[in-house]
Design a protein around this motif. Structure first.
Motif, mmCIF file in Angstrom:
data_model
loop_
_atom_site.group_PDB
_atom_site.id
_atom_site.type_symbol
_atom_site.label_atom_id
_atom_site.label_comp_id
_atom_site.label_asym_id
_atom_site.label_seq_id
_atom_site.Cartn_x
_atom_site.Cartn_y
_atom_site.Cartn_z
ATOM 1 N N ILE A 147 35.655 -37.752 47.147
ATOM 2 C CA ILE A 147 34.267 -37.377 46.907
ATOM 3 C C ILE A 147 33.615 -38.446 46.039
ATOM 4 O O ILE A 147 34.232 -38.949 45.108
ATOM 5 C CB ILE A 147 34.212 -36.006 46.191
ATOM 6 C CG1 ILE A 147 34.667 -34.906 47.162
ATOM 7 C CG2 ILE A 147 32.832 -35.719 45.641
ATOM 8 C CD1 ILE A 147 34.726 -33.547 46.548
ATOM 9 N N ASP A 182 27.317 -34.508 42.454
ATOM 10 C CA ASP A 182 27.433 -35.181 43.750
ATOM 11 C C ASP A 182 26.100 -35.840 44.107
ATOM 12 O O ASP A 182 25.161 -35.868 43.300
ATOM 13 C CB ASP A 182 27.937 -34.220 44.830
ATOM 14 C CG ASP A 182 26.915 -33.143 45.163
ATOM 15 O OD1 ASP A 182 25.784 -33.219 44.641
ATOM 16 O OD2 ASP A 182 27.247 -32.234 45.940
ATOM 17 N N GLU A 183 26.038 -36.352 45.340
ATOM 18 C CA GLU A 183 24.870 -37.109 45.773
ATOM 19 C C GLU A 183 23.569 -36.312 45.648
ATOM 20 O O GLU A 183 22.516 -36.852 45.353
ATOM 21 C CB GLU A 183 25.069 -37.517 47.234
ATOM 22 C CG GLU A 183 24.663 -38.922 47.536
ATOM 23 C CD GLU A 183 25.186 -39.342 48.890
ATOM 24 O OE1 GLU A 183 24.499 -40.119 49.542
ATOM 25 O OE2 GLU A 183 26.264 -38.876 49.303
ATOM 26 N N ASP A 209 36.062 -28.313 43.934
ATOM 27 C CA ASP A 209 35.413 -29.146 44.956
ATOM 28 C C ASP A 209 36.292 -30.304 45.399
ATOM 29 O O ASP A 209 36.052 -30.905 46.440
ATOM 30 C CB ASP A 209 34.100 -29.724 44.415
ATOM 31 C CG ASP A 209 33.082 -28.634 44.168
ATOM 32 O OD1 ASP A 209 33.066 -27.682 44.962
ATOM 33 O OD2 ASP A 209 32.329 -28.741 43.188
ATOM 34 N N SER A 268 36.332 -31.795 53.662
ATOM 35 C CA SER A 268 36.145 -30.344 53.559
ATOM 36 C C SER A 268 34.744 -29.974 54.044
ATOM 37 O O SER A 268 33.904 -30.832 54.291
ATOM 38 C CB SER A 268 36.318 -29.918 52.105
ATOM 39 O OG SER A 268 35.329 -30.555 51.315
ATOM 40 N N ARG A 292 24.288 -31.777 42.585
ATOM 41 C CA ARG A 292 24.985 -30.532 42.259
ATOM 42 C C ARG A 292 26.200 -30.831 41.394
ATOM 43 O O ARG A 292 26.913 -31.805 41.639
ATOM 44 C CB ARG A 292 25.438 -29.822 43.546
ATOM 45 C CG ARG A 292 24.287 -29.307 44.381
ATOM 46 C CD ARG A 292 24.798 -28.747 45.685
ATOM 47 N NE ARG A 292 25.361 -29.815 46.528
ATOM 48 C CZ ARG A 292 25.768 -29.632 47.764
ATOM 49 N NH1 ARG A 292 25.731 -28.446 48.312
ATOM 50 N NH2 ARG A 292 26.257 -30.643 48.461
ATOM 51 N N ARG A 293 26.470 -29.965 40.427
ATOM 52 C CA ARG A 293 27.621 -30.180 39.549
ATOM 53 C C ARG A 293 28.923 -30.020 40.307
ATOM 54 O O ARG A 293 29.057 -29.119 41.132
ATOM 55 C CB ARG A 293 27.585 -29.149 38.418
ATOM 56 C CG ARG A 293 26.627 -29.548 37.337
ATOM 57 C CD ARG A 293 26.784 -28.594 36.178
ATOM 58 N NE ARG A 293 25.581 -28.614 35.371
ATOM 59 C CZ ARG A 293 25.360 -27.761 34.376
ATOM 60 N NH1 ARG A 293 26.237 -26.829 34.110
ATOM 61 N NH2 ARG A 293 24.253 -27.850 33.674
ATOM 62 N N LEU A 294 29.863 -30.867 39.987
ATOM 63 C CA LEU A 294 31.162 -30.812 40.663
ATOM 64 C C LEU A 294 32.164 -30.070 39.787
ATOM 65 O O LEU A 294 32.185 -30.241 38.563
ATOM 66 C CB LEU A 294 31.665 -32.230 40.942
ATOM 67 C CG LEU A 294 30.927 -32.955 42.066
ATOM 68 C CD1 LEU A 294 31.159 -34.451 41.992
ATOM 69 C CD2 LEU A 294 31.380 -32.426 43.421
ATOM 70 N N ARG A 337 32.558 -28.779 52.304
ATOM 71 C CA ARG A 337 31.593 -29.154 51.281
ATOM 72 C C ARG A 337 31.097 -30.590 51.519
ATOM 73 O O ARG A 337 29.920 -30.887 51.356
ATOM 74 C CB ARG A 337 32.217 -29.056 49.905
ATOM 75 C CG ARG A 337 31.161 -29.391 48.880
ATOM 76 C CD ARG A 337 31.685 -29.526 47.495
ATOM 77 N NE ARG A 337 30.646 -30.168 46.712
ATOM 78 C CZ ARG A 337 30.000 -29.607 45.708
ATOM 79 N NH1 ARG A 337 30.313 -28.405 45.335
ATOM 80 N NH2 ARG A 337 29.053 -30.267 45.064
ATOM 81 N N GLN A 338 32.045 -31.469 51.895
ATOM 82 C CA GLN A 338 31.643 -32.855 52.125
ATOM 83 C C GLN A 338 30.878 -32.997 53.440
ATOM 84 O O GLN A 338 29.869 -33.670 53.510
ATOM 85 C CB GLN A 338 32.877 -33.750 52.188
ATOM 86 C CG GLN A 338 33.489 -34.040 50.842
ATOM 87 C CD GLN A 338 34.838 -34.680 51.026
ATOM 88 O OE1 GLN A 338 35.799 -34.014 51.390
ATOM 89 N NE2 GLN A 338 34.899 -35.968 50.815
#
Lengths: 283, 227
Positions: free
Chosen positions: A154, A137-138, A147, B166, A141-143, B168-169
């Protein structure tokens, strides 16, 4: 040379000019007073100062058109075939001037032409996606599969690659695998219904920042990704096919695979080149 | 064995009423599309199991439900029922399971962070000033009437064509910040002049050019003279 003078069209207009100038004076004074009294009322300040200038302009126009006399000057033409008048300053260095003008024109044309080469895609915009490259992600971190919830979207990037590269950002969405109608040959590109598409619109290169996700599909529309710049709509279930809008080709899809621990990885390169279409160089 | 049977029968009688009965208002107002027990009616409306208090509170208190027709886009209106009737419906939908009404506190949020998160996640549809926009084939509503709770509910629920976000976002603190930012756009600093709906600097500039430019051209034409 003979002169001819037209009398003013309307001498009485002098009074009008005086009145307009008087109005301009009043408006300007009102501006000064307002500045002292109600400094923060910007609308009134603008109105009074604007009125002062407008009245002044009107006074000048009326003066020019109605008050001032008009002069016409007529100059005799020399007789044809008569003695040739001497040029006061003959140009002696014609070749030097012509050469300098030619050089300037060439340089200017070149200066205009060179930026054209900067248009369009750069050859350096190679896709960083390879088989096995992890999605992060931005924040880096591994997705993982967990997620990506159904109904959310995302933005993901390739791990260890330049996130600013044109082909780097992808959008992840999740759908019911049974509802996918991906083109032939993409059957296993969306494990567990997780789809990845390039985030760069194929029309003008904006970020595809809208995910249209119907709450209840039978009374609504199927999910789609949409670009906020010119509203190109891409059907996520059909491999990024253009549903509507100005985009000329589908959004490139990234094949995915799921690694140990549910981590998301690319299973290959994008299905097409990312970014805006340009003179047929991109398919 | 008999004892076991008796206990079972008793248990069924005791447990069965624990499952909330649909209130009469639900039966008359909602069941045509959402089913007698909120199980949904195919082709008309979704089941409400898992919708939770968050969705019910959002849709009912913003007047988006009930709809006049299942295919109509839900839009903000005056709520149809009294506050107590809505409470009854929300409690019933909540009893079917699903997320609770999210807790949000704009006072703890940071407007600057909220502005950045809003730019990333929301502005594409709702415009940076929260004045709404288009999400084909629907519209993204303006956010000036939305309360902090309703903003948080929409983010978590994703009503109509909106995606949901979510934790997380958008984590709790970011949600506080986003709400703080949206509430701050309710009354934008007004420096005077014609607002034209705060639709953004580019269209505003275009309007200025078109109006002022036309006016100036007319003035030039009047001053000038042709022979």
């Amino acid at each position: 040379v003979t002169f001819k003078v037209d009398p003013p069209k309307a001498p009485r207009a002098e009074v009008l000019v005086a009145a307009l100038l008087g109005g301009a004076t009043v408006a300007a004074l009102a501006f000064i007073v307002l500045l002292a009294v109600a400094r923060h009322d910007t609308q009134l300040l603008g109105l009074t100062l604007g009125a002062a200038f407008a009245l002044l302009a009107a006074a000048l126009i009326v003066t020019a058109k109605l008050v001032l006399p008009r002069e016409h000057a007529l100059e005799e033409r020399p007789e044809y075939g008569g003695p040739r008048p001497d040029l006061a300053v003959p140009v002696t260095r014609r070749r030097l001037l012509a050469g300098a003008a030619g050089a300037a024109a060439t340089a200017l044309l070149a200066a205009l032409a060179v930026p054209v080469s900067a248009l369009g895609p750069s050859a350096k915009d190679e896709s960083p996606w390879r088989r096995g490259r992890r999605l992060v992600d931005e924040q880096g971190r591994r997705l993982t599969v967990a997620d990506v919830a159904v109904g959310s979207f995302i933005t993901a990037f390739p791990q260890g690659a330049d996130p600013r590269a044109l082909a780097s950002p992808v959008v992840l969405v999740r759908d019911d695998p049974a509802k996918l109608k991906l083109p032939a040959g993409r059957r296993d590109w969306a494990p567990e219904g997780i789809l990845a598409y390039s985030k760069i619109c194929t029309h003008a290169g904006c970020a595809v920042a809208l995910y249209r996700k119907p709450t209840y599909e039978p009374t609504s529309v199927p999910p789609a990704l949409s670009c906020p710049c010119h509203y190109s709509v891409f059907a996520t279930r059909e491999g990024g096919k253009v549903e509507s809008g100005p985009a000329g080709r589908p959004l490139p899809q990234l094949p995915l695979e799921i690694g140990p621990g549910g981590e998301l990885r690319a299973a290959g390169d994008l299905s097409g080149s990312a970014g805006p279409a340009w003179w047929g160089t991109r398919r | 064995m008999r004892l076991a049977l008796a206990v079972l029968v008793l248990a069924v009688f005791v447990v069965a009423p624990a499952r909330a009965q649909a209130p009469p208002l639900f039966t008359s107002a909602c069941s045509a599309c959402h089913g007698e027990q909120g199980e949904g009616v195919p082709g008309k409306g979704p089941g409400l199991k898992g919708a939770g208090a968050a969705a019910a509170d959002f849709y009912l208190n913003t007047g988006r439900m009930p709809l006049s027709h299942p295919r109509v886009e839900p839009q903000r209106t005056k709520p149809d029922y009294s506050a107590s009737a809505r409470k009854q419906l929300i409690d019933y939908v909540a009893s079917l399971g699903g997320p609770a009404i999210p807790q949000v506190d704009p006072a703890r949020g940071d407007i600057q962070q909220g502005f950045e998160a809003f730019t990333d996640h929301c502005a594409g549809c709702h415009a940076i000033t929260g004045r709404g926009g288009v999400a084909p084939p629907g519209t993204a509503p303006a956010l000036q009437q939305a309360s902090a709770t309703q903003i948080a509910e929409a983010v978590r629920v994703g009503p109509y064509l909106m995606p949901k976000f979510s934790e997380r976002q958008i984590d709790r603190h970011t949600l506080d910040s986003i709400t703080a930012y949206v509430l701050s756009t309710h009354a934008l600093p007004d420096k005077g002049g014609w607002g034209i709906g705060n639709i953004g600097p580019i269209p505003e500039g275009l309007v200025a050019w078109l109006l002022a430019g036309t006016l100036l051209l007319i003035v030039v034409r009047v001053i000038g003279e042709r022979r």
